[in-house]
Design a protein around this motif. Structure first.
Motif, mmCIF file in Angstrom:
data_model
loop_
_atom_site.group_PDB
_atom_site.id
_atom_site.type_symbol
_atom_site.label_atom_id
_atom_site.label_comp_id
_atom_site.label_asym_id
_atom_site.label_seq_id
_atom_site.Cartn_x
_atom_site.Cartn_y
_atom_site.Cartn_z
ATOM 1 N N PHE A 1 6.383 -9.182 6.247
ATOM 2 C CA PHE A 1 5.389 -8.247 6.783
ATOM 3 C C PHE A 1 4.351 -8.001 5.701
ATOM 4 C CE2 PHE A 1 9.380 -7.523 8.921
ATOM 5 C CZ PHE A 1 8.995 -7.468 10.261
ATOM 6 N N ALA A 2 3.187 -7.533 6.136
ATOM 7 C CA ALA A 2 2.110 -7.276 5.172
ATOM 8 C C ALA A 2 1.585 -5.860 5.362
ATOM 9 C CB ALA A 2 0.983 -8.288 5.336
ATOM 10 N N LEU A 3 1.142 -5.298 4.264
ATOM 11 C CA LEU A 3 0.501 -3.978 4.289
ATOM 12 C C LEU A 3 -0.763 -4.087 3.452
ATOM 13 C CD1 LEU A 3 0.580 -0.874 4.874
ATOM 14 C CD2 LEU A 3 1.789 -0.622 2.703
ATOM 15 N N PHE A 4 -1.904 -3.938 4.092
ATOM 16 C CA PHE A 4 -3.149 -3.948 3.321
ATOM 17 C C PHE A 4 -4.257 -3.303 4.139
ATOM 18 C CE2 PHE A 4 -2.986 -8.075 5.493
ATOM 19 C CZ PHE A 4 -4.249 -8.182 6.054
ATOM 20 N N VAL B 1 14.102 -9.007 4.203
ATOM 21 C CA VAL B 1 12.859 -8.428 4.735
ATOM 22 C C VAL B 1 11.921 -8.192 3.560
ATOM 23 C CG1 VAL B 1 11.797 -6.552 6.015
ATOM 24 C CG2 VAL B 1 14.136 -7.291 6.568
ATOM 25 N N THR B 2 10.772 -8.849 3.610
ATOM 26 C CA THR B 2 9.815 -8.746 2.507
ATOM 27 C C THR B 2 8.534 -8.095 3.002
ATOM 28 O OG1 THR B 2 10.716 -10.754 1.515
ATOM 29 C CG2 THR B 2 8.539 -10.048 0.761
ATOM 30 N N LEU B 3 8.056 -7.154 2.206
ATOM 31 C CA LEU B 3 6.764 -6.533 2.493
ATOM 32 C C LEU B 3 5.772 -7.037 1.463
ATOM 33 C CD1 LEU B 3 5.104 -4.405 4.104
ATOM 34 C CD2 LEU B 3 5.690 -2.782 2.298
ATOM 35 N N TRP B 4 4.705 -7.660 1.964
ATOM 36 C CA TRP B 4 3.650 -8.152 1.083
ATOM 37 C C TRP B 4 2.533 -7.125 1.095
ATOM 38 C CZ3 TRP B 4 4.015 -12.918 -1.501
ATOM 39 C CH2 TRP B 4 5.102 -13.715 -1.127
ATOM 40 N N GLY B 5 2.121 -6.696 -0.081
ATOM 41 C CA GLY B 5 1.062 -5.693 -0.136
ATOM 42 C C GLY B 5 0.006 -6.056 -1.147
ATOM 43 N N ALA B 6 -1.178 -5.487 -0.950
ATOM 44 C CA ALA B 6 -2.301 -5.755 -1.858
ATOM 45 C C ALA B 6 -3.133 -4.489 -1.985
ATOM 46 C CB ALA B 6 -3.142 -6.903 -1.359
ATOM 47 N N ALA C 1 -5.078 -7.436 -6.259
ATOM 48 C CA ALA C 1 -5.971 -7.751 -5.153
ATOM 49 C C ALA C 1 -5.521 -9.020 -4.452
ATOM 50 C CB ALA C 1 -7.403 -7.899 -5.664
ATOM 51 N N ARG C 2 -4.258 -9.250 -4.432
ATOM 52 C CA ARG C 2 -3.660 -10.353 -3.678
ATOM 53 C C ARG C 2 -2.285 -9.877 -3.218
ATOM 54 N NH1 ARG C 2 -0.560 -14.271 -7.486
ATOM 55 N NH2 ARG C 2 -0.185 -12.954 -9.293
ATOM 56 N N LEU C 3 -1.819 -10.463 -2.198
ATOM 57 C CA LEU C 3 -0.568 -9.991 -1.621
ATOM 58 C C LEU C 3 0.599 -10.317 -2.538
ATOM 59 C CD1 LEU C 3 -1.272 -11.003 2.075
ATOM 60 C CD2 LEU C 3 -1.095 -8.684 1.173
ATOM 61 N N ARG C 4 1.367 -9.297 -2.861
ATOM 62 C CA ARG C 4 2.535 -9.451 -3.711
ATOM 63 C C ARG C 4 3.752 -8.924 -2.955
ATOM 64 N NH1 ARG C 4 2.279 -13.135 -6.351
ATOM 65 N NH2 ARG C 4 3.883 -12.386 -7.813
ATOM 66 N N PRO C 5 4.889 -9.566 -3.160
ATOM 67 C CA PRO C 5 6.057 -9.208 -2.349
ATOM 68 C C PRO C 5 6.880 -8.060 -2.939
ATOM 69 C CG PRO C 5 6.546 -11.102 -3.704
ATOM 70 C CD PRO C 5 5.136 -10.719 -4.024
ATOM 71 N N VAL C 6 7.448 -7.304 -2.031
ATOM 72 C CA VAL C 6 8.431 -6.279 -2.395
ATOM 73 C C VAL C 6 9.543 -6.381 -1.348
ATOM 74 C CG1 VAL C 6 8.904 -3.813 -2.515
ATOM 75 C CG2 VAL C 6 6.792 -4.703 -3.458
ATOM 76 N N ALA C 7 10.763 -6.330 -1.782
ATOM 77 C CA ALA C 7 11.875 -6.426 -0.834
ATOM 78 C C ALA C 7 12.061 -5.088 -0.132
ATOM 79 C CB ALA C 7 13.148 -6.820 -1.570
#
Lengths: 364, 820
Positions: A152-155, A123-128, A112-118
């Motif tokens: 970038f973020a995805l949530f 280029v990093t995608l932060w998702g939660a 439930a917090r943004l975590r990074p994925v390459a």
């Protein structure tokens, strides 16, 4: 880098007030939309598919849907899939995501917090993930990206400024403000939750790709996203809806017989496909022998629902002037402030029909 | 409002005719088929038109059209000209066929007022007075049939009043409507009693059922989700158990692969040791080897025949055959005889010492002197000594010694004094007795030894002794037989053994040479050399046997290693084992369990396998349960939608109930109010006119506002219900009430004309006149158009109508047959 973003498909959602076959047909179409998205991802040779949550509804998803999602997303390999669970498909031990067997190309954000994925080099995608159906706080509060490159973020969350335009029923889950995106160091946020699509400077709400109610003309699409080196994105919306959900009103005023009403409905449905709700409006002459069940949808219609909000062509103003019980009745009913407009209409028509000696006292 | 004129443009049998109407009482007289009713309908239709609404054409409209539309003509129209209370003059044109070309025009201003009075799709001139075509027909048009109905069924008066009051004379009354609503509610709503089968209870039950179904579907859904989690957890347990098992399996597989690889290498070595075709075949030499060993042993143990000395067996046999037979009798004097002799001699000696002559029996003894005894003894001694020479045999020696002993004994005896010399007579007698007794005993002893008895016991004794000596010599010679008999078999055996030894030696030599030849050894005369060579052969063979044994051991070991497999198959198996070990190794995760140190891997493998099987079985059970419950799962959205539909249905029914209740309540309230309003008006209308038309018999009237029941009061004060009055009075009451109702229903400021059709047909002349008088009075307030076929009416009209006062008589002539 090319991405395909979608959200809010709401597989296995419920459609209240419809006949059973209409709801089921609609749910089947939602699945077809996911298949369309997958096909589009392949056709466009995207690098990854992003789902902004509410892919399905936790309280309702069936074992069949579990296997369907599992297969469809697995079939996307080697295209990578990133899912940020929302408030309807919140992540828990009993989640579809936990019970499905996804290949390594499918990444469901867990925290439930943004975590990074390459996503790519630099280029990093932060998702939660939403870990509960409600009460999820903003993912962007006190958040700051780490490291260089593009972020970038995805949530699944609610941008407060856009909430009013989403309608009264939209709950502000994981609320944030648009400025939080830039403040966090994110170049762009790919989002779910809002059904009305929105392309902001630093955010993209794809919207629900398939209408989820009649007349949902403002539904969204899947969004093809191409990332530029400076972190900006170029977006192209792709229509993936299986079909539209039309909410059509047909005015039956002046129709002299039931066939004419059917002709008017047929005319209104000419060239229309998908899911259709036809609402008959206008004043129906009292003598017309018409029943909703007499209307049959054209073959192109997947699902069809009919309601009638017709009045009856009583000249209430004239009747009210009568020095009769009838006139007094109309006058009294029209003056009765305790009645809702709809009840007033029904009481008037029903009472007048009773006074006319008719037996069809129920007014739809 | 009043009619100015009516024009039957195309109406029934009329075409283009027009009727001008006076403002007060118009009597339109005509016999049957004169078009009287046609004009009545033309007035109505010209004013009100026909509805042009949607839906089915109403039955009465259809009948009206059928009755009044001209035959063979599409045109069906009538026009009326009316004058309103506000002095406006309107022309109402009704296109009764298409109901399109209808128009209401202000005659003076030419203005179109159609929209002002459109009702049910077409202009309705009755709207100018606040009525509509239905209300106008029901209240302003009074037909003969209605009057007859009231007269025949008095209680219909109340219904007519109610209908007029409630719906301006339409089909229903408020009471009927309320009853209809209640009936509809009973059927389409019902009650919520549990045993009700009506929609309300059905909808409630349906909602409860669907909510239960939703609860079950949701519970099943949640249960399924939890079960899936459990299944996943158990799957993880099974995976961990399998990983643990795999660790041991890997260790076992690895060890086995190593062992089998070593075995394979050993098998390869062994296979290399065994020549193609198998171990060296040495078994065929076994019998020869045995012969060699036997021959060598026989050679080495061959006997060396002894050289035999001494007489041969044949010679011994001959000697034996030459020996005398063994003598019978004593070889030595028997001791008993010797003792008896000694006793006798003793007794005699004692006797001699006593000098007692002896009886002849002892004469020889008595005559012997010590010298003779010595001589005898010497002789015997010499014989004895002679016999002791070295060439004598032991028996000879024995004889010699005996003779010597005897000679000594005889000397000693002869030197002792005799019995008679030294003793008296008594003693002599005893000695004699003893001599006699001893002689007897000696004689008996000799007899017992085979000697003849007699007196000369001495001689007998000597003879016996000589015979013994003789037999003794013979016996000594015959004793040689035994010696020879014992020597003979020994000699024979020795001779036989020697012969056997010679044979065996010869056989051993022969076998040795034969075996040597069999072994390929060239025979030589030297047996030992042959033996040496045979030993060499044996050594060589032992080498071959040892090698063959080693090869057989190798083959046996190889067979044990291969266990029926080929070397290639074994190699393939080893490779498979190594592959399996590698696969298992690859499956091991870095964070998995470690290989237990020092554990019995097989036991560990069994334990872990059992754990994995158990965990997997449990996981399988859960998966099966998941599958079963998935099959049994009910769609939650379907169930939710069912609930929504059930709620919607219940809401619909409740809404219907609410609407019907509201409609009924408003209807009742409207009814109460209207009836309360209209009742005094009706009563007032009656009260004002009733005394006149009843000649003062009835002076007052009361109308119940609840039911519109009409009660009239007689001049005497009695009250009577209107339904109980005479026909004439009833007609009057009805007409007055209709007028009152028209007045009530007509909007304020307007008056509505009355169209009366043959309302006096059932009256006698007097009543007709009275009614007509009343109508003439009423016509002062409103236009009345009376249609009649009665001559009495015609006569009355001719007499009473005053054109100058606004009355008019219209006399119609019969319409020609077929003109319609």
């Amino acid at each position: 880098m090319k991405l395909l973003l979608f959200s809010d498909l709401h597989l296995d959602t419920t459609f209240a007030g419809l006949e059973p076959h209409v709801g089921r047909a609609w749910r089947i179409r939602l699945r077809e939309v996911l298949q369309n998205i997958v096909n589009l991802a392949r056709e466009e040779s995207v690098d990854a598919v992003l789902c902004g949550g509410d892919l399905y509804e936790h309280d309702r998803f069936s074992a069949d849907t579990l296997r369907f999602v599992e297969r469809v997303l697995n079939d996307l390999a080697p295209i990578r899939v990133f899912v940020a669970p929302g408030n309807h498909d919140w992540l828990g031990p009993q989640s579809l995501y936990e019970q499905a067997s996804f290949g390594g190309h499918v990444h469901v954000f867990q925290e439930a917090r943004l975590r990074p994925v390459a996503l790519d080099e630099g280029v990093t995608l932060w998702g939660a993930a939403h870990r509960a159906p409600a009460g999820t706080d903003s993912f962007l509060a006190d958040f700051r990206v780490e490291g260089a490159g593009l972020h970038f973020a995805l949530f699944h969350g609610s941008e407060r400024g856009l909430l009013p335009e989403q309608g009264d029923r939209k709950e502000p889950h994981a609320p944030f403000r648009a400025e939080d995106i830039e403040r966090s160091g994110l170049h762009h946020a790919f989002l779910g939750h809002y059904h009305r699509p929105r392309d902001g400077e630093r955010l993209t709400y794809p919207g629900n790709p398939e209408p989820l109610r009649f007349g949902d003309d403002a539904h969204g699409d899947a969004v093809l996203i191409e990332m530029a080196a400076d972190g900006s994105v170029r977006r192209g919306r792709r229509h993936v809806a299986r079909a539209e959900a039309h909410d059509i009103e047909v005015d039956v005023s002046g129709a002299t017989h039931s066939t004419e009403i059917r002709q008017r409905v047929d005319g209104a449905l000419d060239g229309v496909a998908g899911v259709v709700r036809v609402t008959l409006v206008g004043d129906l002459e009292p003598g017309i022998d018409f029943r909703l069940e007499d209307l049959k949808p054209p073959e192109a219609i997947d699902a069809f629902s009919m309601i009638s909000r017709c009045g009856v062509a009583y000249d209430l103003d004239a009747i009210e002037k009568e020095q009769t019980v009838r006139g007094q009745f109309v006058k009294d009913v029209r003056a009765d402030a305790s009645l809702s407009d709809d009840d007033r209409r029904r009481v008037l028509i029903g009472g007048l029909r009773a006074l006319d000696g008719r037996d069809d006292l129920e007014v739809t | 409002m009043r009619f100015v004129s009516v024009k039957a443009v195309a109406f029934g049998a009329l075409s283009g005719q027009e009727l001008q109407l006076a403002p007060r009482l118009n009597v339109v007289y005509g016999p049957n088929e004169s078009g009287k009713s046609t004009w009545h309908d033309a007035l109505y239709a010209g004013l009100c038109g026909m509805r042009r609404g949607a839906g089915r054409t109403r039955k009465e409209d259809e009948e009206f059209r059928s009755r009044r539309q001209p035959w063979g003509s599409e045109e069906f129209a009538a026009t009326v000209r009316i004058e309103l209370a506000d002095r406006r003059s309107m022309e109402v044109r009704q296109d009764l066929a298409g109901r399109v070309d209808c128009k209401v025009t202000d005659v003076v201003l030419g203005r179109d007022h159609t929209d002002e009075v459109v009702f049910d799709g077409s202009p309705d001139g009755s709207r100018f007075v606040g009525l509509d075509r239905g209300a106008f027909r029901s209240t302003a048009c009074v037909r003969q049939a209605e009057l007859l109905e009231v007269l025949n069924e008095r209680d219909r008066l109340q219904e007519h009043l109610q209908r007029a009051a409630d719906t301006a004379g339409r089909d229903s009354t408020a009471a009927g409507a309320l009853e209809r609503i209640e009936e509809y509610k009973r059927e389409h709503v019902g009650t919520d009693r549990l045993n009700s089968t009506k929609p309300l209870r059905a909808a409630m039950n349906r909602l409860a059922d669907t909510e239960r179904a939703l609860d079950e579907a949701t519970a099943k859904h949640q249960d399924l989700l939890r079960l899936r989690v459990r299944a996943d957890e158990q799957e993880a347990v099974a995976n961990r158990a399998r990983a643990a098992w795999n660790v041991v399996r890997f260790a076992l597989a690895r060890d086995k692969a190593v062992r089998e690889r070593a075995s394979l290498d050993r098998a390869r070595d062994l296979a290399a040791q065994v020549p193609e075709g198998g171990p060296i075949p040495v078994s065929q030499e076994d019998s020869l080897a045995v012969r060699v060993a036997t021959a060598v042993q026989a050679w080495e143990n061959r006997p060396d025949p002894a050289e035999l000395g001494g007489p041969t067996a044949e010679e011994l046999q001959k000697r034996l055959e030459a020996l005398p037979a063994e003598p019978a009798g004593d070889l030595e004097p028997h001791p008993a005889v010797v003792a008896a002799r000694r006793e006798y001699d003793g007794a005699r000696d004692e006797l001699e010492r006593l000098q007692v002559p002896l009886a002849p029996a002892g004469g020889r003894r008595a005559g012997r002197s010590p010298l003779s005894a010595v001589a005898l003894a010497v002789a015997l001694g010499l014989i004895g000594m002679a016999a002791m020479t070295p060439s004598w045999r032991p028996a000879t020696i024995t004889g010699g010694v005996g003779a010597l002993v005897l000679a000594i004994w005889l000397f000693l005896r002869s030197s002792r004094p005799g019995p008679g010399t030294t003793a008296g007579n008594g003693r002599d007698q005893d000695v004699l007795s003893r001599v006699k007794a001893s002689r007897l005993r000696l004689s008996e002893a000799l007899v017992s030894r085979g000697m003849p008895g007699g007196v000369d016991v001495g001689g007998a004794f000597e003879e016996y002794r000589e015979q013994c000596a003789k037999r003794h010599g013979q016996a000594e010679r015959s004793q040689r037989r035994e010696d020879l008999l014992s020597q003979l078999p020994v000699r024979r055996r020795a001779e036989q053994k020697r012969a056997d030894d010679v044979d065996r030696r010869q056989a051993a030599e022969k076998e040795l040479r034969d075996v040597a030849r069999a072994c390929g050894i060239t025979s030589t005369d030297d047996g030992d050399l042959v033996v040496e060579r045979l030993r060499g052969w044996q050594a060589a063979r032992r080498g071959r046997v040892e090698q063959a044994s080693k090869q057989r051991s190798a083959v046996d070991e190889l067979k044990g290693l291969l266990e029926g497999r080929t070397l290639e198959a074994f190699e393939e198996e080893v490779e498979n084992l190594e592959t399996e070990a590698k696969r298992l190794s690859d499956e091991l995760s870095s964070d998995g369990p470690a290989i237990p140190d020092g554990a019995d891997l097989h036991a560990e493998e069994n334990v872990r396998h059992e754990e994995w099987v158990t965990a997997q079985r449990d996981a399988g059970k859960l998966r099966t349960q998941v599958a079963e419950r998935s099959r049994d799962a009910v769609s939650v959205p379907d169930a939710e939608e069912d609930v929504e539909r059930a709620k919607a249905e219940l809401s619909r029914v409740r809404g219907l109930e609410r609407v019907l209740d509201s409609a009924a309540r408003h209807l009742r309230e409207a009814e109460d109010r209207v009836h309360r309003d209209i009742a005094p008006r009706l009563a007032s209308a009656l009260r004002a006119r009733l005394p006149d038309v009843t000649g003062g018999r009835y002076i007052d009237a009361i109308v119940d506002p609840a039911t519109l029941d009409v009660t009239v009061q007689e001049a005497g004060g009695d009250r009577r219900p209107a339904t109980g009055l005479s026909h004439g009075t009833t007609e009057m009451v009805y007409l007055f009430l209709r007028v009152a109702l028209v007045e009530h229903l007509t909007k304020a400021g307007e008056v509505c004309p009355l169209l009366l059709d043959d309302v006096t047909v059932q009256c006698d002349r007097e009543r007709t006149a009275r009614i007509l008088d009343v109508l003439r009075e009423l016509a002062k307030e409103r236009q009345i158009i009376l249609f009649s076929q009665e001559d009495e009416v015609l006569a009355w009209a001719r007499e009473n109508l005053d054109p100058e006062q606004g009355d008019r008589l219209h006399e119609l002539t019969p319409v020609p047959v077929g003109s319609r």
